[in-house]
Design a protein around this motif. Structure first.
Motif, PDB file in Angstrom:
ATOM      1  N   TYR A 162       0.833  -1.205   0.000  1.00  0.00           N
ATOM      2  CA  TYR A 162       0.000   0.000   0.000  1.00  0.00           C
ATOM      3  C   TYR A 162       0.875   1.264   0.000  1.00  0.00           C
ATOM      4  CZ  TYR A 162      -3.233   3.610   1.506  1.00  0.00           C
ATOM      5  OH  TYR A 162      -3.954   4.771   1.595  1.00  0.00           O
ATOM      6  N   ASN A 163       1.922   1.275   0.826  1.00  0.00           N
ATOM      7  CA  ASN A 163       2.806   2.443   0.916  1.00  0.00           C
ATOM      8  C   ASN A 163       3.592   2.682  -0.371  1.00  0.00           C
ATOM      9  OD1 ASN A 163       2.064   3.184   3.528  1.00  0.00           O
ATOM     10  ND2 ASN A 163       3.628   1.913   4.477  1.00  0.00           N
ATOM     11  N   ARG A 164       3.888   1.617  -1.124  1.00  0.00           N
ATOM     12  CA  ARG A 164       4.679   1.742  -2.358  1.00  0.00           C
ATOM     13  C   ARG A 164       3.849   2.112  -3.578  1.00  0.00           C
ATOM     14  NH1 ARG A 164       7.241  -3.353  -0.960  1.00  0.00           N
ATOM     15  NH2 ARG A 164       5.915  -4.294  -2.528  1.00  0.00           N
ATOM     16  N   MET A 165       2.565   1.875  -3.528  1.00  0.00           N
ATOM     17  CA  MET A 165       1.777   1.997  -4.757  1.00  0.00           C
ATOM     18  C   MET A 165       1.612   3.442  -5.211  1.00  0.00           C
ATOM     19  SD  MET A 165      -2.005   1.022  -3.513  1.00  0.00           S
ATOM     20  CE  MET A 165      -2.905   2.032  -2.370  1.00  0.00           C
ATOM     21  N   LYS A 166       1.716   3.597  -6.498  1.00  0.00           N
ATOM     22  CA  LYS A 166       1.483   4.899  -7.121  1.00  0.00           C
ATOM     23  C   LYS A 166       0.050   4.970  -7.634  1.00  0.00           C
ATOM     24  CE  LYS A 166       5.742   6.514  -6.999  1.00  0.00           C
ATOM     25  NZ  LYS A 166       6.111   6.789  -5.647  1.00  0.00           N
ATOM     26  N   VAL A 167      -0.466   3.821  -8.060  1.00  0.00           N
ATOM     27  CA  VAL A 167      -1.857   3.711  -8.482  1.00  0.00           C
ATOM     28  C   VAL A 167      -2.545   2.741  -7.539  1.00  0.00           C
ATOM     29  CG1 VAL A 167      -1.401   4.229 -10.899  1.00  0.00           C
ATOM     30  CG2 VAL A 167      -1.292   1.873 -10.113  1.00  0.00           C
ATOM     31  N   MET A 168      -3.848   2.685  -7.589  1.00  0.00           N
ATOM     32  CA  MET A 168      -4.602   1.840  -6.682  1.00  0.00           C
ATOM     33  C   MET A 168      -4.266   0.364  -6.879  1.00  0.00           C
ATOM     34  SD  MET A 168      -8.641   2.229  -5.925  1.00  0.00           S
ATOM     35  CE  MET A 168      -8.551   3.917  -6.443  1.00  0.00           C
ATOM     36  N   TRP A 169      -4.043  -0.344  -5.784  1.00  0.00           N
ATOM     37  CA  TRP A 169      -3.762  -1.770  -5.829  1.00  0.00           C
ATOM     38  C   TRP A 169      -5.073  -2.504  -6.134  1.00  0.00           C
ATOM     39  CZ3 TRP A 169       0.847  -3.952  -6.015  1.00  0.00           C
ATOM     40  CH2 TRP A 169       0.942  -5.322  -5.828  1.00  0.00           C
ATOM     41  N   PRO A 170      -5.021  -3.610  -6.863  1.00  0.00           N
ATOM     42  CA  PRO A 170      -6.263  -4.291  -7.225  1.00  0.00           C
ATOM     43  C   PRO A 170      -7.129  -4.772  -6.056  1.00  0.00           C
ATOM     44  CG  PRO A 170      -4.457  -5.068  -8.581  1.00  0.00           C
ATOM     45  CD  PRO A 170      -3.863  -4.175  -7.532  1.00  0.00           C
ATOM     46  N   SER A 171      -6.536  -5.149  -4.945  1.00  0.00           N
ATOM     47  CA  SER A 171      -7.356  -5.729  -3.874  1.00  0.00           C
ATOM     48  C   SER A 171      -7.497  -4.868  -2.626  1.00  0.00           C
ATOM     49  CB  SER A 171      -6.786  -7.090  -3.484  1.00  0.00           C
ATOM     50  OG  SER A 171      -5.455  -6.945  -3.041  1.00  0.00           O
ATOM     51  N   PHE A 172      -6.798  -3.766  -2.534  1.00  0.00           N
ATOM     52  CA  PHE A 172      -6.954  -2.898  -1.364  1.00  0.00           C
ATOM     53  C   PHE A 172      -6.603  -1.467  -1.720  1.00  0.00           C
ATOM     54  CE2 PHE A 172      -2.686  -4.793  -0.972  1.00  0.00           C
ATOM     55  CZ  PHE A 172      -1.897  -3.671  -0.946  1.00  0.00           C
ATOM     56  N   PRO A 173      -7.024  -0.501  -0.938  1.00  0.00           N
ATOM     57  CA  PRO A 173      -7.808  -0.652   0.279  1.00  0.00           C
ATOM     58  C   PRO A 173      -9.249  -1.053  -0.039  1.00  0.00           C
ATOM     59  CG  PRO A 173      -7.610   1.668  -0.214  1.00  0.00           C
ATOM     60  CD  PRO A 173      -6.779   0.932  -1.231  1.00  0.00           C
ATOM     61  N   LEU A 174      -9.920  -1.555   0.971  1.00  0.00           N
ATOM     62  CA  LEU A 174     -11.324  -1.925   0.866  1.00  0.00           C
ATOM     63  C   LEU A 174     -12.155  -0.675   1.121  1.00  0.00           C
ATOM     64  CD1 LEU A 174     -13.541  -4.135   0.716  1.00  0.00           C
ATOM     65  CD2 LEU A 174     -13.296  -4.363   3.193  1.00  0.00           C
ATOM     66  N   TYR A 175     -13.042  -0.353   0.207  1.00  0.00           N
ATOM     67  CA  TYR A 175     -13.974   0.766   0.381  1.00  0.00           C
ATOM     68  C   TYR A 175     -15.331   0.184   0.739  1.00  0.00           C
ATOM     69  CZ  TYR A 175     -10.609   3.894  -1.842  1.00  0.00           C
ATOM     70  OH  TYR A 175      -9.504   4.636  -2.132  1.00  0.00           O
ATOM     71  N   LEU A 176     -15.959   0.734   1.772  1.00  0.00           N
ATOM     72  CA  LEU A 176     -17.262   0.261   2.240  1.00  0.00           C
ATOM     73  C   LEU A 176     -18.274   1.389   2.203  1.00  0.00           C
ATOM     74  CD1 LEU A 176     -16.207  -1.443   5.589  1.00  0.00           C
ATOM     75  CD2 LEU A 176     -17.050  -2.627   3.598  1.00  0.00           C
ATOM     76  N   SER A 177     -19.515   1.021   1.911  1.00  0.00           N
ATOM     77  CA  SER A 177     -20.594   1.994   2.080  1.00  0.00           C
ATOM     78  C   SER A 177     -21.123   1.856   3.500  1.00  0.00           C
ATOM     79  CB  SER A 177     -21.728   1.709   1.091  1.00  0.00           C
ATOM     80  OG  SER A 177     -22.418   0.535   1.477  1.00  0.00           O
TER      81      SER A 177
END
Length: 193
Positions: free
Chosen positions: A133-148
């Protein structure tokens, strides 16, 4: 006046208890990183068709009766028509997960303190997820999890939650409360980015 205040507190406390147990069920076995920003339940162009719905849920016939159809229709209509609550999540609402904000660094040590891990393998998996997560420049496919935020039926026995797994997939999940536990019943709508 005092009685009305106590009644209000009781209803608010009840709503928090409902949310906590449902949110724990919704986040179980999913990413340890949860976005602080909630998302809207995405049901655009969704049409509830009881016949297809029950055919899809054929293996769960014991959990549903035809009387549930009206309540499910009302719940879906409520989710589609109501204005979403986009108040940021708090650690009390989603315990044992790491709440993250976009482009904010997560310290692995602090993240580990927020999650009750029991084995070295769990600890390694959490650290690995934080580092990715800390290294990613674009969104990782499986996280973070977004919830309504959940939308509950009138009886409080059904709820809908929208989930988005990072930059890959999303779904609107139907939950049912049975024996004081929330269980995932159906994926009403899914999509892939």
């Amino acid at each position: 006046m005092k009685r009305a205040f106590l009644l209000l507190l009781f209803f608010l406390f009840s709503a928090v208890i409902y949310s906590q147990s449902l949110l724990q069920a919704a986040t179980k076995n999913r990413s340890n990183l949860v976005a602080k920003e909630p998302v809207k339940i995405y049901l655009d162009n969704y049409k509830f068709k009881a016949r297809e719905f029950y055919g899809y849920l054929g293996f769960l016939e014991t959990d549903f009766s035809k009387n549930d159809t009206t309540e499910l229709k009302e719940l879906i209509t409520k989710a589609m028509d109501s204005e979403p609550d986009l108040t940021k999540w708090t650690e009390k609402e989603i315990p044992n997960k790491i709440l993250v904000e976009p482009d904010k660094f997560v310290k692995p040590k602090i993240g580990l303190e927020k999650i009750k891990w029991t084995t070295k393998e769990e600890k390694k998996a959490i650290i690995k997820e934080i580092r990715k997560y800390n290294r990613m420049k674009v969104m990782w496919p499986s996280f973070p999890l977004y919830l309504s935020r959940p939308v509950y039926s009138k009886s409080g026995n059904y709820a809908l939650i929208g989930l988005v797994n990072g930059g890959s997939t999303g779904a609107v999940i139907l939950y049912k409360k049975k024996d004081e536990k929330w269980t995932e019943v159906a994926d009403l709508k899914s999509w892939v980015y």
